[in-house]
Design a protein around this motif. Structure first.
Motif, PDB file in Angstrom:
ATOM      1  N   TYR A 122       0.811  -1.215   0.000  1.00 36.68           N
ATOM      2  CA  TYR A 122       0.000   0.000   0.000  1.00 36.68           C
ATOM      3  C   TYR A 122       0.854   1.279   0.000  1.00 36.68           C
ATOM      4  O   TYR A 122       0.353   2.366   0.323  1.00 36.68           O
ATOM      5  CB  TYR A 122      -0.957   0.004   1.202  1.00 36.68           C
ATOM      6  CG  TYR A 122      -2.087  -1.016   1.128  1.00 36.68           C
ATOM      7  CD1 TYR A 122      -2.537  -1.527  -0.087  1.00 36.68           C
ATOM      8  CD2 TYR A 122      -2.723  -1.444   2.287  1.00 36.68           C
ATOM      9  CE1 TYR A 122      -3.580  -2.454  -0.139  1.00 36.68           C
ATOM     10  CE2 TYR A 122      -3.777  -2.368   2.238  1.00 36.68           C
ATOM     11  CZ  TYR A 122      -4.194  -2.867   1.013  1.00 36.68           C
ATOM     12  OH  TYR A 122      -5.241  -3.773   0.957  1.00 36.68           O
TER      13      TYR A 122
ATOM     14  N   VAL B  62      -3.938   3.399   6.571  1.00 41.16           N
ATOM     15  CA  VAL B  62      -4.510   2.869   5.327  1.00 41.16           C
ATOM     16  C   VAL B  62      -5.200   1.531   5.539  1.00 41.16           C
ATOM     17  O   VAL B  62      -6.278   1.293   5.004  1.00 41.16           O
ATOM     18  CB  VAL B  62      -3.421   2.779   4.231  1.00 41.16           C
ATOM     19  CG1 VAL B  62      -3.850   1.852   3.097  1.00 41.16           C
ATOM     20  CG2 VAL B  62      -3.121   4.176   3.685  1.00 41.16           C
ATOM     21  N   SER B  63      -4.600   0.640   6.317  1.00 40.46           N
ATOM     22  CA  SER B  63      -5.133  -0.718   6.429  1.00 40.46           C
ATOM     23  C   SER B  63      -6.107  -0.864   7.595  1.00 40.46           C
ATOM     24  O   SER B  63      -5.856  -0.380   8.701  1.00 40.46           O
ATOM     25  CB  SER B  63      -3.967  -1.700   6.595  1.00 40.46           C
ATOM     26  OG  SER B  63      -4.401  -2.867   7.248  1.00 40.46           O
ATOM     27  N   SER B  64      -7.200  -1.556   7.350  1.00 39.11           N
ATOM     28  CA  SER B  64      -8.171  -1.846   8.411  1.00 39.11           C
ATOM     29  C   SER B  64      -7.525  -2.652   9.540  1.00 39.11           C
ATOM     30  O   SER B  64      -7.900  -2.508  10.706  1.00 39.11           O
ATOM     31  CB  SER B  64      -9.353  -2.641   7.850  1.00 39.11           C
ATOM     32  OG  SER B  64     -10.246  -1.798   7.162  1.00 39.11           O
TER      33      SER B  64
ATOM     34  N   ASN C 111      -7.927   6.747   5.455  1.00 39.79           N
ATOM     35  CA  ASN C 111      -8.297   5.678   4.529  1.00 39.79           C
ATOM     36  C   ASN C 111      -9.039   4.537   5.239  1.00 39.79           C
ATOM     37  O   ASN C 111     -10.235   4.382   5.024  1.00 39.79           O
ATOM     38  CB  ASN C 111      -7.103   5.111   3.757  1.00 39.79           C
ATOM     39  CG  ASN C 111      -7.544   4.123   2.689  1.00 39.79           C
ATOM     40  OD1 ASN C 111      -8.098   4.517   1.654  1.00 39.79           O
ATOM     41  ND2 ASN C 111      -7.383   2.829   2.918  1.00 39.79           N
ATOM     42  N   ALA C 112      -8.338   3.748   6.030  1.00 41.17           N
ATOM     43  CA  ALA C 112      -8.850   2.478   6.571  1.00 41.17           C
ATOM     44  C   ALA C 112     -10.354   2.465   6.820  1.00 41.17           C
ATOM     45  O   ALA C 112     -10.876   3.254   7.601  1.00 41.17           O
ATOM     46  CB  ALA C 112      -8.112   2.125   7.857  1.00 41.17           C
ATOM     47  N   GLY C 113     -11.055   1.518   6.160  1.00 43.07           N
ATOM     48  CA  GLY C 113     -12.518   1.485   6.216  1.00 43.07           C
ATOM     49  C   GLY C 113     -13.090   0.652   7.345  1.00 43.07           C
ATOM     50  O   GLY C 113     -14.321   0.539   7.451  1.00 43.07           O
TER      51      GLY C 113
ATOM     52  N   PHE D 182     -14.032   6.676   4.343  1.00 39.13           N
ATOM     53  CA  PHE D 182     -15.208   5.868   3.989  1.00 39.13           C
ATOM     54  C   PHE D 182     -15.222   4.715   4.972  1.00 39.13           C
ATOM     55  O   PHE D 182     -14.205   4.437   5.614  1.00 39.13           O
ATOM     56  CB  PHE D 182     -15.058   5.298   2.559  1.00 39.13           C
ATOM     57  CG  PHE D 182     -13.820   4.448   2.444  1.00 39.13           C
ATOM     58  CD1 PHE D 182     -13.844   3.094   2.747  1.00 39.13           C
ATOM     59  CD2 PHE D 182     -12.598   5.025   2.115  1.00 39.13           C
ATOM     60  CE1 PHE D 182     -12.678   2.335   2.719  1.00 39.13           C
ATOM     61  CE2 PHE D 182     -11.424   4.267   2.092  1.00 39.13           C
ATOM     62  CZ  PHE D 182     -11.472   2.926   2.389  1.00 39.13           C
TER      63      PHE D 182
ATOM     64  N   TYR E 189      -8.164 -10.392   5.228  1.00 42.33           N
ATOM     65  CA  TYR E 189      -7.937  -9.573   6.429  1.00 42.33           C
ATOM     66  C   TYR E 189      -9.186  -8.724   6.621  1.00 42.33           C
ATOM     67  O   TYR E 189     -10.122  -8.798   5.802  1.00 42.33           O
ATOM     68  CB  TYR E 189      -6.643  -8.753   6.336  1.00 42.33           C
ATOM     69  CG  TYR E 189      -6.692  -7.464   5.526  1.00 42.33           C
ATOM     70  CD1 TYR E 189      -6.767  -7.477   4.144  1.00 42.33           C
ATOM     71  CD2 TYR E 189      -6.662  -6.223   6.174  1.00 42.33           C
ATOM     72  CE1 TYR E 189      -6.798  -6.292   3.421  1.00 42.33           C
ATOM     73  CE2 TYR E 189      -6.689  -5.035   5.457  1.00 42.33           C
ATOM     74  CZ  TYR E 189      -6.764  -5.075   4.085  1.00 42.33           C
ATOM     75  OH  TYR E 189      -6.791  -3.902   3.370  1.00 42.33           O
TER      76      TYR E 189
ATOM     77  N   ALA F   3     -10.420  -5.780   6.114  1.00 42.48           N
ATOM     78  CA  ALA F   3     -11.083  -5.009   5.051  1.00 42.48           C
ATOM     79  C   ALA F   3     -11.721  -5.931   4.020  1.00 42.48           C
ATOM     80  O   ALA F   3     -12.853  -5.707   3.581  1.00 42.48           O
ATOM     81  CB  ALA F   3     -10.098  -4.061   4.380  1.00 42.48           C
TER      82      ALA F   3
ATOM     83  N   MET G 285     -15.734  -5.865   3.466  1.00 41.79           N
ATOM     84  CA  MET G 285     -16.258  -5.384   2.181  1.00 41.79           C
ATOM     85  C   MET G 285     -17.139  -6.452   1.540  1.00 41.79           C
ATOM     86  O   MET G 285     -18.218  -6.160   1.025  1.00 41.79           O
ATOM     87  CB  MET G 285     -15.115  -4.988   1.243  1.00 41.79           C
ATOM     88  CG  MET G 285     -14.307  -3.819   1.792  1.00 41.79           C
ATOM     89  SD  MET G 285     -13.728  -2.688   0.552  1.00 41.79           S
ATOM     90  CE  MET G 285     -12.464  -1.811   1.498  1.00 41.79           C
TER      91      MET G 285
ATOM     92  N   ALA H 196      -6.709  -3.846  -3.583  1.00 43.74           N
ATOM     93  CA  ALA H 196      -6.188  -2.480  -3.677  1.00 43.74           C
ATOM     94  C   ALA H 196      -4.676  -2.518  -3.850  1.00 43.74           C
ATOM     95  O   ALA H 196      -4.023  -3.529  -3.562  1.00 43.74           O
ATOM     96  CB  ALA H 196      -6.558  -1.682  -2.422  1.00 43.74           C
TER      97      ALA H 196
ATOM     98  N   PHE I 212     -11.674   0.704  -5.440  1.00 38.79           N
ATOM     99  CA  PHE I 212     -10.212   0.749  -5.243  1.00 38.79           C
ATOM    100  C   PHE I 212      -9.522  -0.152  -6.259  1.00 38.79           C
ATOM    101  O   PHE I 212      -8.356   0.008  -6.563  1.00 38.79           O
ATOM    102  CB  PHE I 212      -9.848   0.280  -3.828  1.00 38.79           C
ATOM    103  CG  PHE I 212     -10.683   0.928  -2.760  1.00 38.79           C
ATOM    104  CD1 PHE I 212     -10.424   2.234  -2.373  1.00 38.79           C
ATOM    105  CD2 PHE I 212     -11.738   0.252  -2.158  1.00 38.79           C
ATOM    106  CE1 PHE I 212     -11.206   2.842  -1.396  1.00 38.79           C
ATOM    107  CE2 PHE I 212     -12.519   0.848  -1.184  1.00 38.79           C
ATOM    108  CZ  PHE I 212     -12.253   2.148  -0.801  1.00 38.79           C
TER     109      PHE I 212
ATOM    110  N   TYR J 182      -7.597   8.337  -2.758  1.00 38.07           N
ATOM    111  CA  TYR J 182      -6.622   8.466  -1.667  1.00 38.07           C
ATOM    112  C   TYR J 182      -6.176   9.929  -1.537  1.00 38.07           C
ATOM    113  O   TYR J 182      -6.030  10.455  -0.439  1.00 38.07           O
ATOM    114  CB  TYR J 182      -5.416   7.555  -1.918  1.00 38.07           C
ATOM    115  CG  TYR J 182      -5.815   6.125  -2.207  1.00 38.07           C
ATOM    116  CD1 TYR J 182      -6.408   5.347  -1.213  1.00 38.07           C
ATOM    117  CD2 TYR J 182      -5.646   5.558  -3.473  1.00 38.07           C
ATOM    118  CE1 TYR J 182      -6.809   4.038  -1.476  1.00 38.07           C
ATOM    119  CE2 TYR J 182      -6.032   4.251  -3.741  1.00 38.07           C
ATOM    120  CZ  TYR J 182      -6.615   3.495  -2.739  1.00 38.07           C
ATOM    121  OH  TYR J 182      -7.011   2.206  -3.000  1.00 38.07           O
TER     122      TYR J 182
HETATM  123  C1  PHB Z   1      -8.410  -1.087   4.283  1.00 36.12           C
HETATM  124  O1  PHB Z   1      -7.598  -1.940   4.721  1.00 36.12           O
HETATM  125  O2  PHB Z   1      -9.326  -0.628   4.992  1.00 36.12           O
HETATM  126  C2  PHB Z   1      -8.278  -0.615   2.890  1.00 36.12           C
HETATM  127  C3  PHB Z   1      -7.053  -0.652   2.245  1.00 36.12           C
HETATM  128  C4  PHB Z   1      -6.937  -0.181   0.938  1.00 36.12           C
HETATM  129  C5  PHB Z   1      -8.041   0.350   0.301  1.00 36.12           C
HETATM  130  C6  PHB Z   1      -9.267   0.396   0.943  1.00 36.12           C
HETATM  131  C7  PHB Z   1      -9.387  -0.087   2.254  1.00 36.12           C
HETATM  132  O3  PHB Z   1      -7.927   0.811  -0.937  1.00 36.12           O
END
Ligand code: PHB
Length: 375
Positions: free
Chosen positions: A20, A80-82, A103-105, A123, A151, A153, A157, A206, A233, A283
């Motif tokens: 990422y 960035v990462s959930s 970022n991290a959703g 988001f 993982y 995210a 999703m 992503a 993404f 992003y």
């Molecule tokens: C996430 O880990 O939440 C994640 C990572 C990359 C993305 C979207 C969500 O593009």
């Protein structure tokens, strides 16, 4: 500059290495542009201390601890990462340091693990994927095979998509999760998708994984018979040109595409391209809006951790994505979702908007928002 000029210390936690890394760089570019544009007349100076989370929760936790205890930052931004967000949540909440998620959703951070110190300018995983389930069923797609990295995210999703899709009458005929950051060859999974009897495939990937997945999907020869859909993404403008023609015709959902038509977006796209040479991605806009939210909170009079946390939740502005506001029940961002198709344009691949799905608040998902305790 007023006599009481504040110096705000910001800890920027992003992946500058790993799958990422490009995402982290784009968020930082948007963040810097936002600080320049909005910070100049704020009467404050912003000192940014950046730390590399890689894409490793334990590493990120160590860096967050350093920013909080050693650097004594007033506020943190990024993630960035959930998985990383899940790892730092308790430390952030316990220390009472405001965190603007860029970022991290991770649905839990604005659900069962919500906190008045965690505000999202990006988001939630559910928000992006749930409405796409209903939309896809409405297009007559009945049987779907899903794929995502194994993982938080990926799981969230796909869960959200599945909820929306099955509620609208669709059927999931198969589902696989691929080892995160370790899968180089998607062939065995694509073979399962092909044999599943599905009408279509729905995925979340992503960064580097999105590039290899989209290319392999095309070279496997699946695209014509088994159309590819996903969270947007997958075909982010940040790396869609690295995917090339393999991305053409892929239809996905996202909270921002650079082709949204409004004056704020036109000005942002122009400034971002002038600064970086790139078209802005989701992003980039998340980084830009994160900086703007921080500056607005400071302009509203916030100076320390608690007042920043309170002010961040009340931020509201018209940005490149339209009118943005925080849902006070969860601290997630309220925003519309765009369904877009990646198509060949005059200067490379571009994003054709097919539908705008209305902004919807996430369900509480167990969030009982506590109050900021001190101050
Ligand atoms: C996430 O880990 O939440 C994640 C990572 C990359 C993305 C979207 C969500 O593009």
């Amino acid at each position: 500059v007023p006599a009481t000029a504040e110096d705000i210390k910001v800890g920027l936690l992003l992946p500058f290495s790993g799958v990422y890394a490009a995402l982290g760089n784009d968020i930082e570019a948007g963040f810097q542009l936002g600080l320049e544009q909005f910070g100049a007349d704020s009467g404050a100076t912003f000192e940014v201390i950046r730390e590399d989370t890689e894409v490793k929760p334990p590493v990120a936790l160590g860096r967050a601890k350093k920013l909080i205890l050693q650097d004594k930052v007033d506020v943190m931004a990024g993630i960035v990462s959930s998985g990383v967000l899940g790892a730092v949540r308790d430390m952030v909440h316990g220390a009472g340091v405001p965190l603007i998620v860029a970022n991290a959703g991770n649905d839990e951070a604005t659900g069962a693990a919500c906190s008045p110190y965690i505000t999202r300018m990006s988001f939630s995983n559910g928000q992006v994927n749930r409405p796409m389930g209903a939309w896809l069923a409405g297009q007559g797609v009945q049987k779907v095979f899903t794929l995502a990295p194994d993982y938080a995210a990926g799981r969230q999703m796909i869960d959200a998509f599945t909820t929306g899709f099955t509620a609208a009458g669709g059927e999931i005929v198969g589902q696989e999760f691929t080892p995160f950051q370790k899968t180089q060859d998607f062939g065995p999974y694509l073979a399962k998708a092909q044999a599943s009897g599905a009408d279509a495939v729905y995925v979340f990937y992503a960064g580097g994984e999105a590039i290899s997945f989209v290319k392999q999907y095309d070279s496997f020869g699946l695209k014509a018979d088994l159309p590819l859909y996903g969270a947007g993404f997958l075909t982010s403008p940040l790396y869609v040109n690295a995917e090339g023609p393999a991305a053409e015709g892929v239809i996905t959902a996202l909270h921002y595409v650079p082709t949204i038509e409004n004056a704020e977006n036109a000005a942002f796209a122009k400034a971002f391209t002038a600064a970086t040479g790139r078209v802005p991605s989701e992003y980039a806009v998340q980084g830009f809006d994160t900086a703007r939210a921080l500056v607005e909170a400071v302009k509203a009079g916030a100076t320390d951790r608690d007042s920043l946390a309170n002010a961040l939740r009340q931020v509201r502005f018209d940005g490149p994505r339209g009118t943005l506001a925080i849902d006070p029940a969860t601290n997630n961002l309220l925003q519309p979702i765009y369904v877009y198709e990646t198509v060949a344009g005059e200067a490379g691949l571009t994003q054709k908007v097919l539908a705008q799905l209305p902004a919807e608040a996430d369900p509480l998902n167990g969030c009982a928002m506590p109050a900021v305790t001190t101050n």
